[in-house]
Design a protein around this motif. Structure first.
Motif, PDB file in Angstrom:
ATOM      1  N   ARG A 334      54.274  52.968   2.399  1.00 35.61           N
ATOM      2  CA  ARG A 334      53.913  51.817   3.234  1.00 35.61           C
ATOM      3  C   ARG A 334      53.929  50.521   2.438  1.00 35.61           C
ATOM      4  NH1 ARG A 334      53.540  47.944   5.003  1.00 35.61           N
ATOM      5  NH2 ARG A 334      52.386  47.054   6.755  1.00 35.61           N
ATOM      6  N   TRP A 335      53.461  50.540   1.218  1.00 39.16           N
ATOM      7  CA  TRP A 335      53.486  49.395   0.318  1.00 39.16           C
ATOM      8  C   TRP A 335      54.045  49.856  -1.026  1.00 39.16           C
ATOM      9  CZ3 TRP A 335      48.905  51.158   2.587  1.00 39.16           C
ATOM     10  CH2 TRP A 335      48.395  50.405   3.643  1.00 39.16           C
ATOM     11  N   VAL A 336      54.542  48.911  -1.806  1.00 35.70           N
ATOM     12  CA  VAL A 336      54.823  49.203  -3.211  1.00 35.70           C
ATOM     13  C   VAL A 336      53.790  48.445  -4.028  1.00 35.70           C
ATOM     14  CG1 VAL A 336      56.469  49.119  -5.103  1.00 35.70           C
ATOM     15  CG2 VAL A 336      57.272  49.546  -2.764  1.00 35.70           C
ATOM     16  N   VAL A 337      52.943  49.202  -4.728  1.00 33.30           N
ATOM     17  CA  VAL A 337      51.862  48.611  -5.511  1.00 33.30           C
ATOM     18  C   VAL A 337      52.225  48.696  -6.996  1.00 33.30           C
ATOM     19  CG1 VAL A 337      49.432  48.761  -6.128  1.00 33.30           C
ATOM     20  CG2 VAL A 337      50.145  49.207  -3.770  1.00 33.30           C
ATOM     21  N   ASN A 338      52.174  47.570  -7.661  1.00 29.62           N
ATOM     22  CA  ASN A 338      52.486  47.446  -9.085  1.00 29.62           C
ATOM     23  C   ASN A 338      53.902  47.908  -9.418  1.00 29.62           C
ATOM     24  OD1 ASN A 338      50.074  46.252  -9.871  1.00 29.62           O
ATOM     25  ND2 ASN A 338      49.051  48.216 -10.138  1.00 29.62           N
ATOM     26  N   PRO A 339      54.925  47.303  -8.771  1.00 31.44           N
ATOM     27  CA  PRO A 339      56.304  47.639  -9.136  1.00 31.44           C
ATOM     28  C   PRO A 339      56.633  47.279 -10.581  1.00 31.44           C
ATOM     29  CG  PRO A 339      56.245  45.697  -7.725  1.00 31.44           C
ATOM     30  CD  PRO A 339      54.871  46.289  -7.699  1.00 31.44           C
ATOM     31  N   SER A 340      55.862  46.369 -11.165  1.00 32.31           N
ATOM     32  CA  SER A 340      56.069  45.978 -12.563  1.00 32.31           C
ATOM     33  C   SER A 340      55.632  47.059 -13.547  1.00 32.31           C
ATOM     34  CB  SER A 340      55.272  44.710 -12.875  1.00 32.31           C
ATOM     35  OG  SER A 340      53.869  44.994 -12.853  1.00 32.31           O
ATOM     36  N   GLY A 341      54.826  48.015 -13.077  1.00 40.41           N
ATOM     37  CA  GLY A 341      54.174  48.972 -13.962  1.00 40.41           C
ATOM     38  C   GLY A 341      52.691  48.691 -14.100  1.00 40.41           C
ATOM     39  N   GLY A 342      52.269  47.528 -13.579  1.00 47.60           N
ATOM     40  CA  GLY A 342      50.847  47.195 -13.632  1.00 47.60           C
ATOM     41  C   GLY A 342      50.337  47.012 -15.045  1.00 47.60           C
ATOM     42  N   LEU A 343      49.043  46.808 -15.165  1.00 50.29           N
ATOM     43  CA  LEU A 343      48.434  46.622 -16.483  1.00 50.29           C
ATOM     44  C   LEU A 343      48.553  47.889 -17.322  1.00 50.29           C
ATOM     45  CD1 LEU A 343      47.205  44.413 -14.601  1.00 50.29           C
ATOM     46  CD2 LEU A 343      45.119  44.584 -15.950  1.00 50.29           C
ATOM     47  N   ILE A 344      48.494  49.044 -16.665  1.00 54.81           N
ATOM     48  CA  ILE A 344      48.516  50.316 -17.381  1.00 54.81           C
ATOM     49  C   ILE A 344      49.796  50.480 -18.189  1.00 54.81           C
ATOM     50  CG2 ILE A 344      48.806  52.811 -16.991  1.00 54.81           C
ATOM     51  CD1 ILE A 344      46.620  52.633 -14.872  1.00 54.81           C
ATOM     52  N   SER A 345      50.913  50.055 -17.637  1.00 54.82           N
ATOM     53  CA  SER A 345      52.187  50.288 -18.322  1.00 54.82           C
ATOM     54  C   SER A 345      52.907  49.004 -18.717  1.00 54.82           C
ATOM     55  CB  SER A 345      53.107  51.143 -17.446  1.00 54.82           C
ATOM     56  OG  SER A 345      54.122  51.740 -18.215  1.00 54.82           O
ATOM     57  N   LYS A 346      52.788  47.953 -17.909  1.00 55.13           N
ATOM     58  CA  LYS A 346      53.396  46.674 -18.290  1.00 55.13           C
ATOM     59  C   LYS A 346      52.658  46.060 -19.468  1.00 55.13           C
ATOM     60  CE  LYS A 346      52.463  43.163 -15.786  1.00 55.13           C
ATOM     61  NZ  LYS A 346      52.361  42.309 -14.597  1.00 55.13           N
ATOM     62  N   GLY A 347      51.321  46.269 -19.529  1.00 50.05           N
ATOM     63  CA  GLY A 347      50.516  45.689 -20.591  1.00 50.05           C
ATOM     64  C   GLY A 347      49.509  44.697 -20.048  1.00 50.05           C
ATOM     65  N   HIS A 348      48.578  44.291 -20.915  1.00 61.17           N
ATOM     66  CA  HIS A 348      47.469  43.448 -20.455  1.00 61.17           C
ATOM     67  C   HIS A 348      47.034  42.444 -21.525  1.00 61.17           C
ATOM     68  CE1 HIS A 348      44.023  42.068 -18.389  1.00 61.17           C
ATOM     69  NE2 HIS A 348      43.146  42.979 -18.761  1.00 61.17           N
ATOM     70  N   PRO A 349      47.869  41.413 -21.800  1.00 59.96           N
ATOM     71  CA  PRO A 349      47.409  40.281 -22.615  1.00 59.96           C
ATOM     72  C   PRO A 349      46.564  39.371 -21.725  1.00 59.96           C
ATOM     73  CG  PRO A 349      49.713  39.998 -22.017  1.00 59.96           C
ATOM     74  CD  PRO A 349      49.257  41.272 -21.381  1.00 59.96           C
ATOM     75  N   LEU A 350      45.265  39.368 -21.912  1.00 54.50           N
ATOM     76  CA  LEU A 350      44.321  38.896 -20.905  1.00 54.50           C
ATOM     77  C   LEU A 350      44.692  37.564 -20.256  1.00 54.50           C
ATOM     78  CD1 LEU A 350      42.730  41.220 -22.259  1.00 54.50           C
ATOM     79  CD2 LEU A 350      40.668  39.849 -21.948  1.00 54.50           C
ATOM     80  N   GLY A 351      44.991  36.550 -21.061  1.00 47.48           N
ATOM     81  CA  GLY A 351      45.267  35.235 -20.508  1.00 47.48           C
ATOM     82  C   GLY A 351      46.552  35.146 -19.716  1.00 47.48           C
ATOM     83  N   ALA A 352      47.468  36.080 -19.957  1.00 45.06           N
ATOM     84  CA  ALA A 352      48.773  36.043 -19.293  1.00 45.06           C
ATOM     85  C   ALA A 352      48.844  36.919 -18.056  1.00 45.06           C
ATOM     86  CB  ALA A 352      49.857  36.481 -20.279  1.00 45.06           C
TER      87      ALA A 352
END
Length: 398
Positions: A334-352
């Motif tokens: 129904r939706w595509v959630v986190n196609p980028s990979g999300g924080l879990i896989s794309k990464g999480h540099p907090l300010g960005a």
């Protein structure tokens, strides 16, 4: 006055110390890419909100000077993990308020390796007495005690245990979030990780705080992202209609009384404020979860993706485990959630992070996301939270 995104850019998110660069180098890379995407010169920018958490005061100016030194105002923004989306919200407010026709929102982070603490100097329990999140961790300690695992993983891991006990959510359903997002990131050249894992492999990974394994937790990352936000007048006068994505509605909320009254980690990590921000956006736009095509949400840990499904109204309370298991939140669903990979896989540099979500949605709504493109995407939603707390929800439409 309406606000539009006409240019976005980001660096590849990478493990800290992978590249020999400074925060101003990554900011220049992302900012230059956003300006080039918009076809705008830095000299046309009138305001610059800059988000980061771990650099020194006025690091925003040091970063922006790599793009140009024009004397325009630069605002340094820190709102924990919601820092990037807060900078973007300031940019939108400047445009809608008539303060500037062309605003650059920039976010970056150069981080240290290892798990994030919870606000204290060494992550120890004593530090939480004076930490900004002392109240949140006090709720956790009263209900679950305080262990030696990373504090943020503890509070989210305990929220996962509560969800399992209350609603029957399974460890496999939590792992399905990680499997989905790692699978999505395979097609994202900007992602820190681009490896796919099965649910069984995610369950077998090293436990960080039960039930969360390493492959269900966002990593520390270096990276930057930027967005050019402009007025409708600027779009028309510069012929940018083919690049423009409208910011239809946006809301920021902080913790509510509900966040603390229940004594649960589920509420202390932000489900009430996320729900409130989403409702404000739906009310302002006249749209609902049923109108969304693509979503980038704050999956700092797999449990937070499930909690956010419920907060955004994708499913009822307690139904999120079954939702992800059904395939409703990936390609063909129904939706595509986190196609980028999300924080879990794309990464999480907090300010960005918050601006990177917007970059992904902008590419998706323009049809420029390549092999990860969500078919016929027209409406996108970004959800970004900072523990302590802030929740920012942004609705975009092409």
């Amino acid at each position: 006055m309406k606000a539009y995104i006409v240019g976005v850019g980001m660096t590849k998110f990478e493990k800290p110390e992978t590249r020999d660069w400074q925060y101003w180098d990554m900011a220049k890379e992302a900012g230059s890419a956003a300006l080039a995407d918009a076809g705008v010169r830095y000299e046309q920018v009138q305001q610059v909100p800059v988000g980061y958490c771990f650099q020194a005061s006025t690091a925003g100016q040091r970063a922006v000077y790599e793009l140009g030194s024009t004397g325009v105002p630069v605002y340094n923004v820190n709102n924990n993990c919601a820092t990037g989306s807060t900078a973007l919200m300031m940019a939108r407010q400047f445009v809608e308020g008539g303060i500037g026709d062309c605003v650059l929102a920039l976010g970056f982070e150069k981080m240290a390796r290892g798990a994030l603490g919870g606000g204290g100097s060494d992550g120890g329990a004593a530090d939480f007495r004076t930490s900004p999140v002392a109240r949140h961790y006090g709720i956790m300690a009263a209900a679950h005690g305080f262990e030696m695992s990373p504090p943020t993983a503890q509070i989210f891991g305990n929220a996962a245990r509560e969800h399992m006990d209350r609603y029957g959510t399974t460890e496999a359903q939590l792992a399905a979030v990680g499997a989905k997002n790692h699978r999505h990131s395979v097609n994202n050249p900007y992602a820190q990780f681009q490896d796919a894992y099965t649910v069984d492999e995610i369950l077998a990974a090293r436990t960080i705080h039960r039930p969360l394994t390493k492959l269900q937790c966002s990593p520390t990352s270096d990276g930057a992202a930027a967005a050019v936000v402009v007025s409708e007048r600027f779009v028309e006068s510069h012929g940018l209609g083919d690049r423009a994505v409208e910011i239809v509605a946006q809301a920021m909320t902080t913790d509510t009384g509900e966040s603390f009254a229940s004594g649960t980690c589920i509420d202390a990590v932000g489900r009430p404020m996320s729900r409130a921000a989403a409702q404000q956006v739906y009310d302002a736009s006249g749209l609902s979860a049923a109108d969304l095509d693509v979503i980038e949400l704050h999956d700092c840990f797999s449990i937070n993706e499930l909690l956010t499904y419920e907060a955004l109204g994708l499913c009822g309370e307690g139904e999120s485990g079954k939702l992800v298991e059904s395939g409703a939140t990936t390609y063909g669903g129904r939706w595509v959630v986190n196609p980028s990979g999300g924080l879990i896989s794309k990464g999480h540099p907090l300010g960005a992070t918050g601006i990177a979500q917007i970059a992904e949605l902008t590419w998706q709504l323009r049809g420029e996301a390549g092999p990860r493109q969500v078919p016929d995407a027209r409406v996108g939603l970004a959800h970004n939270i900072g523990h302590g707390g802030a929740a920012v929800v942004t609705l975009l439409r092409r």
